[in-house]
Design a protein around this motif. Structure first.
Motif, PDB file in Angstrom:
ATOM      1  N   LEU A 175       0.830  -1.205   0.000  1.00 46.78           N
ATOM      2  CA  LEU A 175       0.000   0.000   0.000  1.00 46.78           C
ATOM      3  C   LEU A 175       0.872   1.267   0.000  1.00 46.78           C
ATOM      4  CD1 LEU A 175      -2.756  -1.189   2.493  1.00 46.78           C
ATOM      5  CD2 LEU A 175      -2.993  -0.865   0.016  1.00 46.78           C
ATOM      6  N   LYS A 176       1.957   1.240   0.738  1.00 44.89           N
ATOM      7  CA  LYS A 176       2.884   2.373   0.754  1.00 44.89           C
ATOM      8  C   LYS A 176       3.444   2.628  -0.642  1.00 44.89           C
ATOM      9  CE  LYS A 176       7.041   4.015   3.183  1.00 44.89           C
ATOM     10  NZ  LYS A 176       7.995   3.722   4.281  1.00 44.89           N
ATOM     11  N   GLN A 177       3.761   1.563  -1.343  1.00 40.02           N
ATOM     12  CA  GLN A 177       4.260   1.666  -2.707  1.00 40.02           C
ATOM     13  C   GLN A 177       3.248   2.338  -3.627  1.00 40.02           C
ATOM     14  OE1 GLN A 177       5.477  -2.172  -4.258  1.00 40.02           O
ATOM     15  NE2 GLN A 177       5.409  -1.469  -6.385  1.00 40.02           N
ATOM     16  N   ASN A 178       1.970   2.227  -3.251  1.00 43.90           N
ATOM     17  CA  ASN A 178       0.894   2.787  -4.067  1.00 43.90           C
ATOM     18  C   ASN A 178       0.321   4.083  -3.492  1.00 43.90           C
ATOM     19  OD1 ASN A 178       0.001   0.813  -6.423  1.00 43.90           O
ATOM     20  ND2 ASN A 178       0.698  -0.449  -4.697  1.00 43.90           N
ATOM     21  N   GLY A 179       1.138   4.789  -2.705  1.00 41.54           N
ATOM     22  CA  GLY A 179       0.776   6.131  -2.276  1.00 41.54           C
ATOM     23  C   GLY A 179       0.094   6.241  -0.931  1.00 41.54           C
ATOM     24  N   TYR A 180       0.022   5.171  -0.174  1.00 41.22           N
ATOM     25  CA  TYR A 180      -0.621   5.198   1.137  1.00 41.22           C
ATOM     26  C   TYR A 180       0.380   5.561   2.230  1.00 41.22           C
ATOM     27  CZ  TYR A 180      -4.998   2.963  -0.376  1.00 41.22           C
ATOM     28  OH  TYR A 180      -6.216   2.680  -0.972  1.00 41.22           O
ATOM     29  N   ARG A 181      -0.118   6.259   3.252  1.00 43.57           N
ATOM     30  CA  ARG A 181       0.599   6.376   4.519  1.00 43.57           C
ATOM     31  C   ARG A 181       0.110   5.222   5.389  1.00 43.57           C
ATOM     32  NH1 ARG A 181       4.988   9.062   5.867  1.00 43.57           N
ATOM     33  NH2 ARG A 181       4.132   9.675   7.892  1.00 43.57           N
ATOM     34  N   THR A 182       1.018   4.591   6.115  1.00 45.44           N
ATOM     35  CA  THR A 182       0.680   3.346   6.805  1.00 45.44           C
ATOM     36  C   THR A 182       1.039   3.408   8.281  1.00 45.44           C
ATOM     37  OG1 THR A 182       2.831   2.377   6.239  1.00 45.44           O
ATOM     38  CG2 THR A 182       1.024   2.010   4.682  1.00 45.44           C
ATOM     39  N   GLY A 200      13.712  -6.573  16.300  1.00 47.19           N
ATOM     40  CA  GLY A 200      15.162  -6.675  16.328  1.00 47.19           C
ATOM     41  C   GLY A 200      15.682  -7.935  15.671  1.00 47.19           C
ATOM     42  N   ASN A 201      16.945  -8.187  15.917  1.00 48.69           N
ATOM     43  CA  ASN A 201      17.615  -9.348  15.320  1.00 48.69           C
ATOM     44  C   ASN A 201      17.956 -10.420  16.341  1.00 48.69           C
ATOM     45  OD1 ASN A 201      17.735  -8.474  12.556  1.00 48.69           O
ATOM     46  ND2 ASN A 201      19.291  -6.986  13.167  1.00 48.69           N
ATOM     47  N   GLY A 202      17.313 -10.355  17.501  1.00 44.53           N
ATOM     48  CA  GLY A 202      17.539 -11.390  18.498  1.00 44.53           C
ATOM     49  C   GLY A 202      18.259 -10.924  19.732  1.00 44.53           C
ATOM     50  N   ASN A 203      18.715  -9.676  19.730  1.00 45.37           N
ATOM     51  CA  ASN A 203      19.420  -9.141  20.897  1.00 45.37           C
ATOM     52  C   ASN A 203      19.038  -7.674  21.059  1.00 45.37           C
ATOM     53  OD1 ASN A 203      21.139  -8.993  23.100  1.00 45.37           O
ATOM     54  ND2 ASN A 203      22.951  -8.555  21.845  1.00 45.37           N
ATOM     55  N   VAL A 204      17.770  -7.426  21.397  1.00 41.52           N
ATOM     56  CA  VAL A 204      17.234  -6.070  21.422  1.00 41.52           C
ATOM     57  C   VAL A 204      17.790  -5.262  22.587  1.00 41.52           C
ATOM     58  CG1 VAL A 204      15.124  -4.704  21.775  1.00 41.52           C
ATOM     59  CG2 VAL A 204      15.093  -6.675  20.245  1.00 41.52           C
ATOM     60  N   ASP A 205      18.185  -4.045  22.313  1.00 44.64           N
ATOM     61  CA  ASP A 205      18.540  -3.074  23.345  1.00 44.64           C
ATOM     62  C   ASP A 205      17.316  -2.193  23.569  1.00 44.64           C
ATOM     63  OD1 ASP A 205      19.549  -1.187  25.051  1.00 44.64           O
ATOM     64  OD2 ASP A 205      20.884  -0.249  23.560  1.00 44.64           O
ATOM     65  N   TRP A 206      16.556  -2.489  24.612  1.00 41.04           N
ATOM     66  CA  TRP A 206      15.316  -1.758  24.870  1.00 41.04           C
ATOM     67  C   TRP A 206      15.579  -0.318  25.308  1.00 41.04           C
ATOM     68  CZ3 TRP A 206      11.125  -3.923  23.036  1.00 41.04           C
ATOM     69  CH2 TRP A 206      11.077  -5.318  22.896  1.00 41.04           C
ATOM     70  N   ASN A 207      16.823   0.016  25.569  1.00 43.67           N
ATOM     71  CA  ASN A 207      17.168   1.362  26.003  1.00 43.67           C
ATOM     72  C   ASN A 207      17.671   2.240  24.853  1.00 43.67           C
ATOM     73  OD1 ASN A 207      16.887   0.739  28.967  1.00 43.67           O
ATOM     74  ND2 ASN A 207      18.448  -0.755  28.385  1.00 43.67           N
ATOM     75  N   GLY A 208      17.735   1.654  23.677  1.00 47.85           N
ATOM     76  CA  GLY A 208      18.187   2.390  22.501  1.00 47.85           C
ATOM     77  C   GLY A 208      17.196   2.259  21.361  1.00 47.85           C
ATOM     78  N   LYS A 209      17.716   2.135  20.161  1.00 51.69           N
ATOM     79  CA  LYS A 209      16.883   1.993  18.974  1.00 51.69           C
ATOM     80  C   LYS A 209      16.480   0.532  18.814  1.00 51.69           C
ATOM     81  CE  LYS A 209      16.847   2.800  13.966  1.00 51.69           C
ATOM     82  NZ  LYS A 209      17.633   3.294  12.801  1.00 51.69           N
ATOM     83  N   VAL A 210      15.179   0.260  18.834  1.00 52.40           N
ATOM     84  CA  VAL A 210      14.666  -1.105  18.683  1.00 52.40           C
ATOM     85  C   VAL A 210      14.343  -1.321  17.213  1.00 52.40           C
ATOM     86  CG1 VAL A 210      12.897  -2.758  19.377  1.00 52.40           C
ATOM     87  CG2 VAL A 210      13.745  -1.055  21.022  1.00 52.40           C
ATOM     88  N   ALA A 211      15.207  -2.071  16.538  1.00 55.65           N
ATOM     89  CA  ALA A 211      15.051  -2.282  15.101  1.00 55.65           C
ATOM     90  C   ALA A 211      15.783  -3.572  14.708  1.00 55.65           C
ATOM     91  CB  ALA A 211      15.618  -1.091  14.324  1.00 55.65           C
ATOM     92  N   PRO A 212      15.366  -4.205  13.612  1.00 56.81           N
ATOM     93  CA  PRO A 212      14.260  -3.837  12.730  1.00 56.81           C
ATOM     94  C   PRO A 212      12.904  -4.134  13.362  1.00 56.81           C
ATOM     95  CG  PRO A 212      15.183  -5.916  12.038  1.00 56.81           C
ATOM     96  CD  PRO A 212      16.071  -5.419  13.146  1.00 56.81           C
ATOM     97  N   GLY A 213      11.886  -3.474  12.813  1.00 54.64           N
ATOM     98  CA  GLY A 213      10.517  -3.636  13.298  1.00 54.64           C
ATOM     99  C   GLY A 213       9.543  -3.205  12.229  1.00 54.64           C
ATOM    100  N   PRO A 214       8.400  -2.635  12.611  1.00 52.91           N
ATOM    101  CA  PRO A 214       7.384  -2.247  11.624  1.00 52.91           C
ATOM    102  C   PRO A 214       7.880  -1.318  10.529  1.00 52.91           C
ATOM    103  CG  PRO A 214       6.448  -2.229  13.833  1.00 52.91           C
ATOM    104  CD  PRO A 214       7.916  -2.465  13.995  1.00 52.91           C
ATOM    105  N   PHE A 215       8.775  -0.350  10.879  1.00 53.51           N
ATOM    106  CA  PHE A 215       9.314   0.569   9.873  1.00 53.51           C
ATOM    107  C   PHE A 215       9.959  -0.198   8.721  1.00 53.51           C
ATOM    108  CE2 PHE A 215      10.216   5.123  11.475  1.00 53.51           C
ATOM    109  CZ  PHE A 215       8.926   5.223  11.967  1.00 53.51           C
ATOM    110  N   GLU A 216      10.644  -1.259   9.076  1.00 52.53           N
ATOM    111  CA  GLU A 216      11.451  -1.987   8.087  1.00 52.53           C
ATOM    112  C   GLU A 216      10.621  -2.934   7.219  1.00 52.53           C
ATOM    113  OE1 GLU A 216      13.842   0.108  10.652  1.00 52.53           O
ATOM    114  OE2 GLU A 216      12.456  -1.450  11.329  1.00 52.53           O
ATOM    115  N   ILE A 217       9.329  -3.080   7.505  1.00 51.27           N
ATOM    116  CA  ILE A 217       8.482  -3.940   6.674  1.00 51.27           C
ATOM    117  C   ILE A 217       7.274  -3.193   6.103  1.00 51.27           C
ATOM    118  CG2 ILE A 217       9.203  -6.059   7.841  1.00 51.27           C
ATOM    119  CD1 ILE A 217       6.398  -5.998   9.238  1.00 51.27           C
ATOM    120  N   GLY A 218       7.375  -1.856   6.036  1.00 56.35           N
ATOM    121  CA  GLY A 218       6.356  -1.125   5.294  1.00 56.35           C
ATOM    122  C   GLY A 218       5.510  -0.135   6.059  1.00 56.35           C
TER     123      GLY A 218
END
Length: 502
Positions: free
Chosen positions: A112-119, A130-148
């Motif tokens: 949907l983002k590819q087709n002009g939607y804000r999501t 994350g990738n299996g070793n999340v730092d909850w006190n810093g940047k938690v990624a990857p997550g929703p941002f990284e999948i659209g």
């Protein structure tokens, strides 16, 4: 001739949307653990849900609508990817699990983002971070941002698991850097009391699995220390979600948007706000249903207030069937009374029987689709391809491989549902017309009965039921219908061995 007319009507509707260049907004309201019989529009008499009933009465209300799996994480995975969760070997995730959806995999929000939607995704996540070793006190990624998704406001996993905080985009909300969070699912960290050690501090008892760190008077799965200023209060989370949803709508009302609004209600721990306590005779589970209905109504009212309703598609459904006792003794069983959470169907959450995946399913688009009740066999997995069909997005060869374009069915213009519909639980089940086949399995499922008092529905022998005459799945007719069983077994094998089904 009638079928041809319906197809033409559907094509005209799609052409009209494209010609006007006004892509409709899309809102998916996803409730947690809501059973087929938990709404008054679906037959409940002990609890009233007028706001959801309004959607049902004004849209297409499906009586044979399904999530993809009898538990939450797999259903959410399939909804957002158009891909069966067994292909990822997805199960209910622990609170510290890595991101389940690969960042390179096409997703519904990404399409949907590819087709002009804000999501945006707001609410319960439970798809790993994350990738299996999340730092909850810093940047938690990857997550929703990284999948659209462009925006996210999350319960990171689910409410009965730590960390008991809200995560906005990549960061924990309200975290004091002088009080860092530490999470461990194997051993105790910090000095916080636990339900096992200090049951006298609990608002209601839990089992051992849910008996770790106490947050807001309720023990959770896993151990947590720190982050005290950031810890959520369960009673206010639905209002926080509603506020964030309203803000997202306001900020994006001049362009098409997609909102995945994922309730935590009516999942355990059930801690509805004081205004709803005692509003039903069913205890906190019934009260949480009413709270969910209220929040749904307020969200729909906001769309009305902004003049967006006529250009907004609302899909309302649940991630799996109902469960009463799921780790906490909150009187849901004792106060059930005459209420039948699964309606007439056998099984519950976790079960291979029909109530594991047959859930309330409503599609609402005022002024565009006509109100009707439909018995078409539909699944949430098909929303991906169906929305792609509506907005004119051509799916790539490996995109949403298990999703079928069913837009005319979702809008009630056609009564044709799925020929075959897969249901995932401990085993795989298959619907074909009014027949229900449960594939035999040797997987251990005794815990479902022992811990949840729910029938797993599994057997080492094939099971076949005729739902037209045996809605409660009481009479196994497999032995008398070997040819049909063989065909159903072959179809499951075909699905398992062929990811690209289009």
């Amino acid at each position: 001739m009638k079928k041809l007319s319906l197809i033409i009507l559907s094509l005209l509707l799609i052409s009209l949307v494209r010609a006007q260049n006004t892509k409709p907004n899309i809102v998916i309201i996803y409730v947690d653990d809501l059973g087929y019989g938990d709404l008054s529009s679906y037959g409940a008499t002990e609890v009233q849900t007028p706001n959801v009933d309004k959607l049902a009465k004004g849209g297409v209300m499906f009586t044979d609508g399904h999530c993809s799996a009898a538990t939450c994480t797999p259903s959410r995975y399939s909804l957002l990817t158009g891909r069966y969760a067994f292909r990822k070997d997805a199960a209910v995730l622990p609170g510290d699990a890595p991101l389940l959806i690969s960042t390179g995999r096409p997703t519904l929000p990404g399409m949907l983002k590819q087709n002009g939607y804000r999501t945006a995704v707001i609410g319960k996540w439970h798809l790993g971070l994350g990738n299996g070793n999340v730092d909850w006190n810093g940047k938690v990624a990857p997550g929703p941002f990284e999948i659209g998704f462009d925006y996210s406001y999350l319960i990171p996993s689910t409410g009965d698991r730590v960390p008991s905080v809200m995560l906005e985009n990549h960061h924990v909300v309200g975290l004091d850097p002088e009080d860092p969070i530490e999470i461990n699912y194997k051993k105790k960290v910090g000095t916080d009391p636990t339900g096992i050690e200090n049951p006298e501090l609990l608002r209601y008892p839990s089992d051992q699995f849910h008996g770790k760190t106490i947050v807001n008077g309720v023990s959770r799965i896993g151990y947590m220390s720190g982050g005290n200023a950031a810890r959520f209060k369960d009673e206010t989370v639905p209002y926080q979600m509603l506020h964030k949803a309203r803000t997202f709508i306001d900020d994006n009302q001049d362009q098409p948007f997609f909102l995945y609004f994922a309730f935590h209600d009516i999942h355990v721990p059930r801690l509805p706000d004081a205004r709803f306590l005692g509003i039903t005779s069913m205890g906190v589970r019934g009260d949480a249903i009413v709270q969910m209905d209220y929040i749904t109504g307020e969200l729909v009212k906001h769309l009305d207030k902004r003049g967006l309703s006529d250009n907004t598609i609302i899909v309302f459904s649940s991630d799996n069937g109902p469960v009463l006792d799921d780790g906490y003794s909150d009187e849901a069983v004792d106060l059930q009374g005459k209420h039948q959470p699964a309606g007439p169907y056998r099984g519950n959450k976790y079960s291979a029987y029909e109530a594991g995946t047959r859930v309330p399913t409503i599609v609402y688009w005022p002024g565009t689709i006509e109100a009707k009740e439909s018995d078409a066999l539909v699944t949430q997995t098909d929303l991906y391809a169906s929305f792609a069909e509506l907005i004119g997005h051509e799916l790539a060869a490996t995109e949403a491989p298990d999703s079928e374009a069913m837009w005319s069915t979702f809008t009630g213009q056609s009564d044709k549902g799925r020929d075959f519909l897969l249901e995932e639980s401990v085993t795989l089940s298959l619907r074909h017309g009014h027949y229900k086949y449960i594939h035999p399995t040797n997987k251990k499922a005794a815990w479902i009965k022992e811990e949840k008092n729910i029938e797993a529905g599994t057997s080492t022998e094939p099971q076949l039921f005729d739902l037209s005459s045996d809605v409660g799945e009481q009479v196994n007719i497999a032995a008398k219908n070997k040819k049909l069983v063989k065909m159903m077994q072959a179809e499951i094998a075909r699905i398992k061995n062929n990811e690209v089904t289009r």
